[in-house]
Design an enzyme around this catalytic site. Structure first.
Site, PDB file in Angstrom:
ATOM      1  N   GLY A 653     -19.201  66.595  35.782  1.00 32.73           N
ATOM      2  CA  GLY A 653     -17.888  66.471  36.394  1.00 32.73           C
ATOM      3  C   GLY A 653     -17.169  67.798  36.361  1.00 32.73           C
ATOM      4  CG  ASP A 774      -4.235  66.509  34.807  1.00 34.13           C
ATOM      5  OD1 ASP A 774      -3.837  66.025  35.885  1.00 34.13           O
ATOM      6  OD2 ASP A 774      -5.279  67.168  34.699  1.00 34.13           O
TER       7      ASP A 774
END
Ligand code: NAG
Ligand code: NAG
Ligand code: NAG
Ligand code: NAG
Ligand code: NAG
Length: 947
Positions: A653, A774
């Site tokens: 990722g 986030d």
């Protein structure tokens, strides 16, 4: 046909007249031959009738034949269920409630020409309705309800011109309601309820001008109500509930001035309620619940003194309730939940002295609870939860001796719990959760001996739990969580041997509990987390099956829970030392590695830490991490080795500030390693602060937060070491078309819950609070059970530890709160906004960008097109999996509603994550009542919802 059956009688009369008035030579012979002929004719009909019935009887099962054992011989008039005309011909066949199995196929209806009534209700007849039934030309009353008949209504039945009563309800009939129904112009009653009829209501129904009762409920009938209903001006009962009818009600519904019963509930109707609904004061029962009705309560309802039941819950109705209702001497049931009504409780309500159920939850009712409610002495159910009610609980409620349920949760009630509530002998459910109640829990509550459900959670109740609670022997659910309760858990609670769910979490309860719960044999779920309890846990099923979560945050519990320390004499003494051990940081060769490991309970740390030491001493065969945690260099090396120095093929990722690698060590253990784009430079001077920061992140342990094992930094690489989860991140899961059906609504609701809990934990259980900064679907990782684990908590801060300039990091586009565009301050409410985005993403299956911008613009342009956004969202539900139903639908809707408030443009309008997670855990159960049959219409913009 009708004529020919009347012939024998008429001939006979004519003949008799002839005999009396005329002297005829061959009178005798002529007379006798005529009579014989007549008798024969009559006897022939009767014989045919007998034959038809006996033939049919022979096809029934033995029970049916037994029930008809009187059916033998040639005189049917004495048989069970049969009436005859004066000539002995059968006019009525009534076998209702006879437990007969069979079909109607073998009953030769053409042989029963004089039948006026055919009543076979409540048996087990199966198969089709034979079209030959159309031969029953004199039939006025046909009742086949409550059987297992299937197939369509034969169109031929349209020829039964004499039919006045047609009852087919409660069968398995299907297909459309035939147009030919309109030929039955004598009909007074037509009941087709509880079948599988589909298609729309035929226009021709408007021809049934005499119809008084029309019941079509519980079918799959769709489309609009034909405007020709308006012609059925003699209707007294009209029930259309539980179908798929749509659209506005026809204006002609106002013509139905004699209605006593009108049921429109559980359809998709829109627009206003019928305004003239009680124009002539005949209305008794009116239900319109579970639709999309808008506007206010019709004026005519105010003076509708005939009213007995009124159910308007789960609509989009609004308006000031204060003056909308009148005095209804016969009112028995009133439910208005889940609408947008405001104002105070109508003062006239207390004059409705026969009211048994008063249910107005989830609106915006304000003001206080009038003490006069205490005079409504028939009241069984009083539900006013989730409103804005203030003031105290009037002690007069203690006069409601018949009260079974009192639900006042999620309001702003203050003061004490009145002791008078102890005098409610019938009370089964008492729910006053999430208010501002203070003082002690009244000992008098112990007198409510029928109480099954007691929820006082989320208040400011203090002092100890009264021992009298142990007297509530019927109690099944007890929730006293989130109060300020102190003292020990009274041993008397173990007399609650019917108790299934016990939640005492988030109080300040202390002491030992080992012997407290041992007799609570029914207990399946227990939560005592976040108290000051200590010592061994009782060895009961509820604990044996529990996770660590239910005991977390106590002083020192040990025992049955698998991941908890076994009890030893030194358990509580060793604790502090071990906590210190956890704090040790070992910087080796520039690799800062924290003592990581394991689950969040200090006891465990203690146990494993000891093991660590020994295995370190013993050399290599122990737990890798155990050894490595004392050798940062080795950790560093094995990760570099496992990822071939961060080779792209191990990359799983890519995020905003680094890439994630899968590192499978030689021991077989797998970790996720987040490597930062640039090596993080930590100046020696600020290293302490940096260590503190990392340490806080490692210490923060929650089942919905990914476990951070440590941080390594060298001149070449800096990386965080996390637990590895198989399914990857939430965004990948939502994009995985192959497996998307596995990610069903229950799992999705659970994911939202997990994220909410994680954020709430970091914001409210950590000191100082840790803001994620986030939150996005990429930062939420999924294990194989589809449980959410939030990752990267505080990573941004770690990366830019001393930066006051947050423009370099403003969260992920599409998730970041709007204020980040103009403020430097990153506060908890930014996470709340991102949480709202993620919630919608989980429900829609894709990023809700468009919806959010349309919401933002509709919020600024105010009012009106709320229904449009309602419909919009309905379509926005992830179409790849089946629509949610039942309770799940309620939860999905609830989450959507919550997401909308989290997306408020102004941070101060967003709820805290604590509030959100409380709503999810506490209020959801409160809402299960009114929400259980919620429909998709509730998926609307925030203005459609009371929050
Ligand atoms: C039928 O006819 C017989 C004589 O033939 C008579 O005894 C009987 O009463 C008749 N039955 C009826 C129902 O008229
Ligand atoms: C219904 O009535 C219409 C006209 O009144 C007639 O043409 C039609 O045959 C009737 N249908 C039945 C099944 O009786
Ligand atoms: C209402 O009833 C009147 C006569 O009773 C009729 O003329 C009118 O068409 C009906 N209205 C509607 C909308 O059906
Ligand atoms: C109204 O509802 C009550 C309770 O269900 C019922 O007993 C009564 O018969 C209904 N009245 C009418 C006119 O339908
Ligand atoms: C509701 O109506 C009452 C009585 O007419 C009025 O006093 C009250 O101010 C209204 N409430 C709101 C919120 O408009």
């Amino acid at each position: 046909m009708a004529k020919s059956q009347k012939q024998p009688l008429m001939l006979f009369l004519a003949c008799a007249l002839l005999m009396l008035t005329q002297e005829m030579p061959c009178l005798a012979s002529s007379r006798s031959s005529s009579l014989v002929a007549l008798a024969d004719a009559s006897n022939q009909t009767v014989n045919e009738e007998v034959e038809a019935l006996l033939t049919w009887k022979a096809t029934l099962d033995s029970q049916g034949r037994y029930a008809l054992s009187s059916w033998n011989g040639s005189n049917p008039c004495s048989w069970r269920g049969i009436d005859c005309d004066p000539l002995g011909s059968i006019t009525s066949l009534n076998l209702s409630n006879s437990a007969i199995h069979g079909t109607l196929r073998h009953l030769n209806f053409s042989r029963l020409p004089n039948l006026v009534a055919l009543k076979l209700a409540n048996n087990s007849f199966s198969g089709y309705i034979p079209p030959s039934m159309a031969n029953l030309a004199k039939l006025a009353h046909l009742d086949l309800s409550r059987n297992n008949l299937s197939g369509k209504i034969p169109t031929q039945l349209g020829s039964l011109r004499s039919l006045q009563v047609l009852e087919f309800s409660r069968n398995n009939l299907s297909g459309p309601i035939p147009q030919e129904i309109g030929n039955l112009t004598s009909l007074l009653t037509l009941t087709l309820s509880e079948n599988n009829f589909s298609g729309s209501i035929p226009d021709s129904i408007g021809k049934l001008g005499n119809l008084a009762i029309l019941l079509l409920d519980e079918n799959n009938i769709s489309g609009f109500i034909p405007s020709s209903i308006g012609n059925l001006s003699k209707l007294t009962q009209l029930s259309l509930r539980v179908n798929n009818l749509v659209g506005f009600l026809p204006i002609g519904i106002n013509n139905l001035t004699f209605l006593a019963l009108l049921r429109l509930s559980d359809n998709d109707f829109v627009g206003q309620l019928p305004q003239q609904i009680c124009g002539s004061q005949t209305l008794v029962n009116f239900t319109a619940s579970n639709n999309h009705f808008t506007g206010a309560i019709p004026r005519t309802l105010k003076n509708c003194s005939s009213l007995c039941r009124l159910r308007l819950q789960n609509n989009l109705l609004k308006g000031n309730l204060t003056d909308a209702l009148g005095v209804y001497p016969n009112l028995d049931y009133l439910e208005l939940s889940n609408n947008g009504f405001y104002g105070v409780l109508p003062p006239t309500l207390v004059e409705c002295r026969n009211l048994k159920s008063l249910i107005i939850s989830n609106n915006k009712i304000s003001g206080t609870i009038p003490p006069q409610l205490g005079n409504m002495n028939q009241l069984h159910k009083l539900v006013l939860s989730s409103n804005d009610i203030v003031g105290e609980i009037p002690k007069d409620l203690g006069k409601l001796k018949l009260l079974l349920e009192l639900s006042l949760g999620c309001n702003h009630l203050g003061g004490h719990i009145p002791q008078e509530l102890g005098g409610l002998p019938s009370l089964q459910k008492l729910e006053i959760a999430r208010n501002n109640l203070s003082g002690s829990i009244r000992t008098e509550l112990g007198e409510c001996s029928n109480l099954q459900f007691l929820n006082l959670s989320g208040n400011n109740l203090e002092n100890s739990i009264p021992v009298e609670i142990g007297e509530l022997r019927s109690l099944q659910i007890l929730d006293l969580s989130q109060n300020l309760l102190t003292g020990v858990i009274p041993g008397q609670l173990q007399q609650l041997y019917r108790l299934e769910i016990l939640n005492l979490s988030h109080n300040q309860l202390s002491g030992l509990i080992e012997s407290t719960f041992s007799d609570m044999v029914s207990l399946t779920s227990i939560d005592i987390s976040y108290n000051e309890l200590e010592g061994p846990l009782p060895n009961i099923l509820a604990f044996r099956n529990a996770t660590i979560e239910v005991v977390r945050g106590n002083k020192g519990l040990c025992g049955v829970i698998a991941s908890l320390n076994p009890c030893t004499a030194t358990t509580s003494k060793g604790k502090n030392k071990n906590k210190k051990l956890l704090l040790i940081l070992i910087p080796t060769l520039g690799c800062l590695l924290l003592l990581l490991l394991v689950v969040g309970i200090s006891n465990i740390v203690c146990r494993r830490s000891r093991k660590i030491e020994t295995s370190w001493n013993n050399g290599r065969n122990g737990n890798l991490w155990a050894i490595l945690s004392f050798d940062g260099n080795a950790v560093y090396k094995s990760i570099i080795e496992a990822t071939e120095e961060f080779d792209a093929k191990y990359c799983i990722g890519v995020g905003g500030h680094g890439s994630v690698y899968k590192a499978q060590l030689q021991t077989g253990e797998t970790f996720a390693v987040k490597k930062f784009k640039e090596a993080v430079e930590v100046k020696i001077a600020s290293q302490k602060a940096f260590e503190r920061e990392i340490h806080a992140l490692i210490e923060a342990r929650h089942r919905n937060i990914i476990k951070l094992y440590g941080f390594c930094s060298s001149s070449r690489h800096s990386f965080l070491v996390y637990e590895f989860l198989e399914l990857g991140n939430l965004k990948d899961v939502l994009n995985d078309e192959k497996r998307i059906t596995t990610f069903d609504w229950n799992k999705r609701v659970n994911v939202i819950k997990g994220v909410a809990f994680a954020l709430s934990y970091m914001h409210h259980e950590c000191s100082p609070p840790i803001v994620h900064r986030d939150v996005s679907s990429k930062n939420i990782l999924m294990d194989e059970e589809y449980e959410a684990h939030v990752s990267d908590f505080g990573t941004a801060k770690v990366l830019h530890p001393y930066s006051s300039n947050w423009t370099s990091f403003g969260g992920t586009f599409g998730y970041a709160a709007p204020e980040l565009a103009y403020t430097m301050e990153v506060k908890e409410k930014c996470d709340v906004y991102s949480f709202g985005v993620v919630t919608l993403e989980v429900i829609m299956g894709r990023h809700p960008g468009d919806l959010i911008s349309s919401l933002a613009s509709s919020a600024s342009s105010s009012s009106s097109n709320s229904t449009n956004s309602c419909w919009l969202l309905k379509q926005a539900l992830d179409q790849r999996i089946p629509y949610p139903d039942g309770d799940t639908l309620g939860q999905v809707a609830f989450n959507v509603m919550m997401a909308f408030t989290c997306l408020s443009a102004k941070p101060e309008h967003r709820p805290s994550m604590q509030r959100v997670s409380q709503e999810i855990s506490a209020c959801r159960s409160i809402m299960i009542g009114p929400w259980e049959d919620i429909k998709l219409k509730e998926l609307v913009d925030p203005r459609c919802f009371p929050y």
